[in-house]
Design a protein around this motif. Structure first.
Motif, PDB file in Angstrom:
ATOM      1  N   ASN A 107       0.798  -1.233   0.000  1.00 40.16           N
ATOM      2  CA  ASN A 107       0.000   0.000   0.000  1.00 40.16           C
ATOM      3  C   ASN A 107       0.827   1.278   0.000  1.00 40.16           C
ATOM      4  N   ASN A 108       1.761   1.363  -0.908  1.00 44.06           N
ATOM      5  CA  ASN A 108       2.473   2.624  -1.093  1.00 44.06           C
ATOM      6  C   ASN A 108       2.814   2.690  -2.574  1.00 44.06           C
ATOM      7  N   THR A 109       3.127   3.877  -3.052  1.00 39.29           N
ATOM      8  CA  THR A 109       3.260   4.046  -4.504  1.00 39.29           C
ATOM      9  C   THR A 109       4.371   3.205  -5.107  1.00 39.29           C
ATOM     10  N   MET A 148      11.347   7.654  -5.054  1.00 35.96           N
ATOM     11  CA  MET A 148      10.440   8.336  -4.128  1.00 35.96           C
ATOM     12  C   MET A 148      11.202   8.900  -2.937  1.00 35.96           C
TER      13      MET A 148
END
Lengths: 453, 453
Positions: A107-109, A148
């Motif tokens: 659940n993270n980009t 990121m």
């Protein structure tokens, strides 16, 4: 206390320290060796390649708990704690008495657990006053995560992406570019080693080992740059221990007692991170668990490799590592779990495996994608091919429990999502996916070129 | 109570009822009209096309709260509650005194809020004993969500995907196929209306309006099938109220008082879902909020459309709806927010807008992608192009606060992730994205063909 379907820890229950499993190991993992002298690599030597603080973490086999800097905790809070989820729809569909939980890191980009170490490595680079970092990426999860992290700290990020992935995964490349990274297909003519490899193998589509060599070369030759790596290293396992620490806290909080803990294993970052704190308890005699490493049958370093010193990269510019390896020249067949195609395995996990504290299993990719599809339809999450190796074995274990009636508690690591792996899913959907298992001869041939240490 | 960075409600704080904003509206939204008789569509008429329970929900303008069936709550628990996140890195980067929160609906495999209604519609179809459902999809988010929902309940799922998306987004298609859906590019030769359109416009790449017509035709002509739709309808806004209800519960729990609530608006499913419960308070005089609908300048139904009865689809087989519309023949330029390209807007939101209870703003796509990139780098989430419309205006509002010194609390809906929109990001990264705003003449021409009601 009633156990929620998805366990999210409170922010104040998140780990404030990483756990270094080496501190509790009687047999320490073998040290990295200087490739020229074959002597243990020193802090000074490693600091030419790595950020200094990370080099220290790499060498530290004694400190059990290392404080997570505030800035990193701040970033972790953007996407952590990750949920520990009860797979109860899957349990029902399988008709198993086993309880299945998964720790979901997707659940993270960046789409995977890789971000846990990327942000730490970017932080230490920034703290050291560097301009930027270099790295390689295969499937692209690590490169995305690092892009990121570098965007967050305002660092330059140069990514060497294995050429075949660069061309087949243009969307991964665009995510990295959106985060401001400079992405070069490897091998490239921008490095000495790249030019040499292109001369020798003009049509090559690249490999991780080659991309590592290029990234290291640029880091060493550029003022204000260091090299960072997303797996294999001790420092990476240290950062990834947040996965296991959160899992353990959640289990303890709700009285969940895992019997079996399962993780996919390429270089070992996920498996090491997930099992470390549990392994600590096992090493200290406080509890017992069965740990299962799952690797692709096409790249079976644990199950068919040799425990020996080997080169980490094609260009042989990195220190030597003692690990379960298939030989640095081993070219795995083009399976679709790009994150599990490295020829060697983390030194720490290799030692634990050699000590009989971990078991390993290899699985074929068609059966992995069958498990992935089943999981997607039942649990709603489209898993990454890498993660699906763990799903395969978790399902197999749960089905065994169905036969025996055992009410085992199974925990597995769901490391990421498969949104950028739809070419592979399409092959599977069209019935065009095949399996390839290397022959004994192929592996023996590759192992014949280990360094003489 | 200290406000965590990400607010996750407890499972027992999740809504057990949907909220139907029409119950609190003095001016009810205009009813759907039978396309032939121009009389309000009856339950019987609607039940030919829609599942019966959904047709009831469509017509119900009185019941404020409708119980969410246990089975749907069970599915919601697989990916809800969704977090309400404080964008404090963004606030710092902007240097604004405003507090910015976003409700993030992208943490599920469909990648958007669409799943909230998809699972409800699949549930009622299953409960009615149907074999399957048909639908259309543009960008693919709705089709993906519906495929997941149908896989969960074991329903057949036939998706008509706008041809240009089918070809440009093969990965979206493969996700749907992985979930077992049958995906057909539209227009197709499998329907009468499809064949007619293909004859008239042999080279057409399709449109949402055309895909709707095909899906409805198949639903009406196939035994045991009904048509389902992912936006525009009242029933969809009802299901999507979970977004707003969770947001309101989280705000109330932590004493957060929103001044401005911002959502992107295509057909209105996200905006309607997010604002409904807050709008209820406003309608009942309990609180006041500023609501901002954000639409693409290339498809500006609120800001430049007309409030009138119009056809919902190209084939004119659906009931007529009174809505802000650009005319059912309006072809928006090829902007990259496929989810915001519908010619009309939800009847409920149209009435609220006409009553002055909502304001609207249109934004150009290059400025939207600039906001998307900024948000991705600072907040770590790669947003969907649709969601980025709301980000654009949230940033603009926060920058206004910087000028005025106002400490406004801004809440916006982050409806989904952009993992399947990298072609658009690539265009932006390469500086090749352009804006297109329709001329007054174009809109007038399209509006000249409204039905005479």
């Amino acid at each position: 206390m009633e156990i929620p379907y998805k366990i999210y820890l409170e922010e104040n229950e998140m780990p404030k320290q990483w756990y270094n499993v080496r501190a509790d190991m009687k047999n320490k993992p073998a040290p990295l060796l200087n490739a020229g002298t074959h002597q243990p690599a020193t802090l000074d030597e490693l600091s030419v390649v790595f950020c200094e603080e990370l080099a220290k973490q790499e060498l530290d086999t004694e400190t059990a708990y290392i404080d997570i800097p505030e800035e990193i905790i701040g970033f972790y809070k953007m996407y952590r704690p990750s949920p520990l989820v009860r797979a109860d729809c899957l349990e029902k569909a399988l008709g198993t008495p086993a309880k299945i939980y998964y720790k979901f890191e997707g659940n993270n980009t960046s789409g995977s657990h890789k971000l846990n170490s990327a942000i730490a490595q970017a932080y230490y680079a920034k703290k050291q006053g560097l301009k930027g970092v270099t790295t390689e990426t295969g499937a692209g999860q690590w490169g995305t995560a690092l892009s990121m992290a570098c965007a967050y700290f305002g660092l330059d990020c140069k990514v060497f992406m294995v050429k075949v992935s660069y061309e087949q995964k243009p969307f991964r490349r665009e995510v990295m570019r959106t985060y401001g990274a400079n992405v070069t297909p490897s091998p490239s003519d921008t490095t000495e080693i790249g030019r040499k490899i292109l001369e020798q193998f003009p049509g090559t589509t690249g490999s991780l080992g080659c991309a590592i060599s290029e990234a290291v070369e640029v880091a060493v030759k550029s003022e204000g740059y260091r090299y960072v790596l997303g797996s294999v290293l001790n420092q990476v396992l240290l950062h990834q221990s947040v996965i296991g620490l959160e899992t353990m806290t959640a289990c303890d909080k709700f009285g969940i007692k895992p019997d079996t803990i399962i993780g996919c294993a390429g270089g070992g970052s996920n498996l090491g991170g997930l099992i470390s704190p549990f392994m600590g308890r096992k090493l200290r005699g406080e509890a017992d668990y069965e740990f299962i490493a799952v690797e692709p049958a096409s790249c079976p370093s644990f199950t068919r490799g040799k425990y020996a010193y080997d080169f980490c990269d094609t260009g042989k510019v990195c220190p030597l590592a003692k690990m379960y390896t298939l030989g640095s020249g081993f070219i795995p067949s083009a399976n679709h779990a790009g994150g599990l195609r490295y020829h060697g395995m983390s030194s720490t996990l290799s030692q634990l495996y050699d000590d009989g504290l971990i078991t390993a299993r290899s699985v074929e990719q068609t059966s992995v994608f069958a498990a992935a599809q089943q999981f997607a339809r039942i649990e709603g999450i489209l898993p990454a091919p890498e993660s699906s190796h763990a799903i395969r074995v978790a399902i197999d274990e749960a089905l065994k429990c169905k036969e025996t009636g055992e009410e085992k508690t199974i925990v597995f690591g769901l490391t990421g999502t498969g949104y950028f792996d739809m070419v592979a899913y399409q092959k599977f959907n069209d019935g065009e996916m095949s399996d390839y298992i290397p022959t004994d001869e192929e592996i023996a041939k590759s192992l014949a070129n280990l360094p003489q240490v």
